[in-house]
Design a protein around this motif. Structure first.
Motif, PDB file in Angstrom:
ATOM      1  N   GLU A   3     -24.095  23.201  36.108  1.00 20.18           N
ATOM      2  CA  GLU A   3     -23.167  23.705  35.097  1.00 20.18           C
ATOM      3  C   GLU A   3     -23.902  24.733  35.168  1.00 20.18           C
ATOM      4  O   GLU A   3     -23.153  26.375  35.348  1.00 20.18           O
ATOM      5  N   ALA A   4     -24.994  25.261  34.050  1.00 19.21           N
ATOM      6  CA  ALA A   4     -24.831  25.895  33.514  1.00 19.21           C
ATOM      7  C   ALA A   4     -26.927  26.929  35.096  1.00 19.21           C
ATOM      8  O   ALA A   4     -25.979  27.854  34.491  1.00 19.21           O
ATOM      9  N   ALA A   5     -26.648  26.665  35.740  1.00 21.05           N
ATOM     10  CA  ALA A   5     -27.450  26.887  36.455  1.00 21.05           C
ATOM     11  C   ALA A   5     -26.542  27.814  37.281  1.00 21.05           C
ATOM     12  O   ALA A   5     -26.379  29.492  38.082  1.00 21.05           O
ATOM     13  N   LYS A   6     -24.527  27.377  37.536  1.00 21.73           N
ATOM     14  CA  LYS A   6     -23.703  28.299  38.620  1.00 21.73           C
ATOM     15  C   LYS A   6     -23.440  29.122  37.314  1.00 21.73           C
ATOM     16  O   LYS A   6     -23.017  30.350  37.911  1.00 21.73           O
ATOM     17  N   ALA A   7     -23.846  29.450  36.193  1.00 19.46           N
ATOM     18  CA  ALA A   7     -22.919  29.983  34.829  1.00 19.46           C
ATOM     19  C   ALA A   7     -23.494  31.579  35.136  1.00 19.46           C
ATOM     20  O   ALA A   7     -23.496  32.650  35.329  1.00 19.46           O
ATOM     21  N   LEU A   8     -25.057  31.431  35.722  1.00 24.89           N
ATOM     22  CA  LEU A   8     -26.462  31.696  35.027  1.00 24.89           C
ATOM     23  C   LEU A   8     -26.018  33.188  36.452  1.00 24.89           C
ATOM     24  O   LEU A   8     -26.470  34.411  36.591  1.00 24.89           O
ATOM     25  N   ALA A   9     -25.939  32.337  37.401  1.00 26.38           N
ATOM     26  CA  ALA A   9     -25.926  32.946  38.745  1.00 26.38           C
ATOM     27  C   ALA A   9     -24.243  34.176  38.760  1.00 26.38           C
ATOM     28  O   ALA A   9     -24.703  35.440  39.174  1.00 26.38           O
ATOM     29  N   ARG A  10     -23.279  33.647  38.327  1.00 24.82           N
ATOM     30  CA  ARG A  10     -22.154  34.409  38.210  1.00 24.82           C
ATOM     31  C   ARG A  10     -22.436  35.842  37.907  1.00 24.82           C
ATOM     32  O   ARG A  10     -22.794  36.773  37.868  1.00 24.82           O
ATOM     33  N   ILE A  45     -29.801  21.032  42.512  1.00 23.45           N
ATOM     34  CA  ILE A  45     -29.622  22.021  41.410  1.00 23.45           C
ATOM     35  C   ILE A  45     -29.476  22.663  42.354  1.00 23.45           C
ATOM     36  O   ILE A  45     -28.167  23.977  42.524  1.00 23.45           O
ATOM     37  N   MET A  46     -30.394  23.931  42.994  1.00 18.44           N
ATOM     38  CA  MET A  46     -30.232  25.117  43.764  1.00 18.44           C
ATOM     39  C   MET A  46     -29.651  24.695  44.787  1.00 18.44           C
ATOM     40  O   MET A  46     -27.918  25.672  45.133  1.00 18.44           O
ATOM     41  N   GLU A  47     -28.849  23.551  45.902  1.00 18.36           N
ATOM     42  CA  GLU A  47     -28.794  23.893  46.735  1.00 18.36           C
ATOM     43  C   GLU A  47     -26.784  23.190  45.739  1.00 18.36           C
ATOM     44  O   GLU A  47     -26.048  23.899  46.441  1.00 18.36           O
ATOM     45  N   LYS A  48     -27.101  22.768  45.247  1.00 14.03           N
ATOM     46  CA  LYS A  48     -25.320  23.049  44.474  1.00 14.03           C
ATOM     47  C   LYS A  48     -24.771  24.387  44.111  1.00 14.03           C
ATOM     48  O   LYS A  48     -23.635  24.913  44.162  1.00 14.03           O
ATOM     49  N   VAL A  49     -25.731  25.097  43.791  1.00 17.51           N
ATOM     50  CA  VAL A  49     -26.105  25.964  43.158  1.00 17.51           C
ATOM     51  C   VAL A  49     -24.955  27.218  44.858  1.00 17.51           C
ATOM     52  O   VAL A  49     -24.208  28.032  44.233  1.00 17.51           O
ATOM     53  N   GLY A  50     -25.320  26.855  45.476  1.00 14.43           N
ATOM     54  CA  GLY A  50     -25.436  27.656  46.869  1.00 14.43           C
ATOM     55  C   GLY A  50     -26.543  28.509  46.957  1.00 14.43           C
ATOM     56  O   GLY A  50     -25.962  28.808  48.491  1.00 14.43           O
ATOM     57  N   MET A  51     -27.908  27.723  46.899  1.00  8.93           N
ATOM     58  CA  MET A  51     -29.022  28.957  47.396  1.00  8.93           C
ATOM     59  C   MET A  51     -29.442  27.665  49.276  1.00  8.93           C
ATOM     60  O   MET A  51     -28.979  26.699  48.864  1.00  8.93           O
ATOM     61  N   ARG A  52     -30.277  28.214  49.839  1.00  2.00           N
ATOM     62  CA  ARG A  52     -30.386  27.824  50.492  1.00  2.00           C
ATOM     63  C   ARG A  52     -31.844  27.961  50.849  1.00  2.00           C
ATOM     64  O   ARG A  52     -32.205  28.915  50.246  1.00  2.00           O
ATOM     65  N   ARG A  53     -33.085  26.343  51.185  1.00  2.00           N
ATOM     66  CA  ARG A  53     -34.051  26.887  51.443  1.00  2.00           C
ATOM     67  C   ARG A  53     -34.660  28.152  52.785  1.00  2.00           C
ATOM     68  O   ARG A  53     -34.529  27.729  53.770  1.00  2.00           O
ATOM     69  N   GLU A  54     -35.909  28.873  52.113  1.00  2.86           N
ATOM     70  CA  GLU A  54     -35.848  29.901  52.835  1.00  2.86           C
ATOM     71  C   GLU A  54     -36.991  29.088  53.117  1.00  2.86           C
ATOM     72  O   GLU A  54     -38.126  29.951  54.015  1.00  2.86           O
ATOM     73  N   GLY A  55     -38.055  28.573  53.124  1.00  2.00           N
ATOM     74  CA  GLY A  55     -39.506  28.352  52.793  1.00  2.00           C
ATOM     75  C   GLY A  55     -40.030  26.794  52.422  1.00  2.00           C
ATOM     76  O   GLY A  55     -39.579  26.917  51.271  1.00  2.00           O
ATOM     77  N   HIS A  56     -41.128  26.916  52.681  1.00  2.00           N
ATOM     78  CA  HIS A  56     -41.692  25.790  52.102  1.00  2.00           C
ATOM     79  C   HIS A  56     -43.149  26.124  52.529  1.00  2.00           C
ATOM     80  O   HIS A  56     -44.419  26.173  53.299  1.00  2.00           O
ATOM     81  N   LEU A  57     -43.835  26.471  51.565  1.00  2.00           N
ATOM     82  CA  LEU A  57     -44.922  26.872  51.143  1.00  2.00           C
ATOM     83  C   LEU A  57     -46.296  25.983  50.956  1.00  2.00           C
ATOM     84  O   LEU A  57     -46.199  24.720  49.753  1.00  2.00           O
ATOM     85  N   LEU A  58     -46.809  25.741  51.779  1.00  2.00           N
ATOM     86  CA  LEU A  58     -48.034  24.689  51.301  1.00  2.00           C
ATOM     87  C   LEU A  58     -49.493  25.181  50.423  1.00  2.00           C
ATOM     88  O   LEU A  58     -49.340  25.667  50.530  1.00  2.00           O
TER      89      LEU A  58
END
Length: 187
Positions: free
Chosen positions: A114-121, A146-159
């Motif tokens: 809920e907080a993350a969506k509000a700040l993204a908006r 949380i990131m996925e529920k906000v609509g963010m997509r995974r762009e990478g996996h850093l080792l």
């Protein structure tokens, strides 16, 4: 003298995202000393001195607008409990990193999303950002959920890119573009 923007504080159904108060020391210190909360962080557990420095830095930062870093206390409206923080780093750019940390008592109740969506908006509608992005420890399912529920997509996996409390960690990188946010939030 600068003025606070009219959209601050940010109110959601259950939360108030607001500037920090001196009285936030105890709740900040409580979550910042919890080994489970800081398990995947690059900081903590905090000493009282570190928590004081963090709170003082936030109290000083919020005297100005615009802010290079927008850190907001997350408060549950029904109880007045301060349960965590949500942040935009490099808030004056159009490509901000995004972050959050919550008390363990707040986990699993949807507050983080809920907080993350509000700040993204706010990032996209009020601050005119083109993109927000975040990283998290690849083992931290709660954070990337949380990131996925906000609509963010995974762009990478850093080792082994970040030194955390338990050694070098892998990180996931997530992002959301303004156009993706608008498309998902059109009525």
């Amino acid at each position: 003298m600068t003025t606070t923007p009219p959209w601050l504080p940010i109110e959601t159904e259950r939360l108030l995202l607001r500037d920090f108060h001196e009285a936030d020391f105890d709740p900040i210190h409580a979550y910042a000393t919890d080994p489970e909360v800081v398990r995947y962080m690059t900081w903590g557990p905090n000493t009282p001195e570190v928590t004081r420095e963090v709170l003082d830095r936030n109290l000083e930062r919020q005297k100005a607008w615009p802010r290079e870093q927008l850190d907001l206390a997350v408060e549950v409206k029904a109880t007045g409990a301060m349960i965590g923080v949500v942040s935009l780093h490099d808030a004056n750019t159009d490509n901000s990193s995004f972050g959050y940390c919550y008390s363990r008592d707040a986990w699993g109740q949807g507050y983080g999303t809920e907080a993350a969506k509000a700040l993204a908006r706010i990032a996209f509608t009020e601050l005119g950002h083109h993109r927000i992005w975040a990283t998290c420890d690849a083992r931290n399912h709660g954070s990337y959920a949380i990131m996925e529920k906000v609509g963010m997509r995974r762009e990478g996996h850093l080792l082994k890119d970040t030194k955390a409390n338990d050694g070098w960690r892998d990180s996931y990188v997530y992002a959301l573009l303004a156009e993706e946010w608008r498309a998902a939030n059109e009525e």
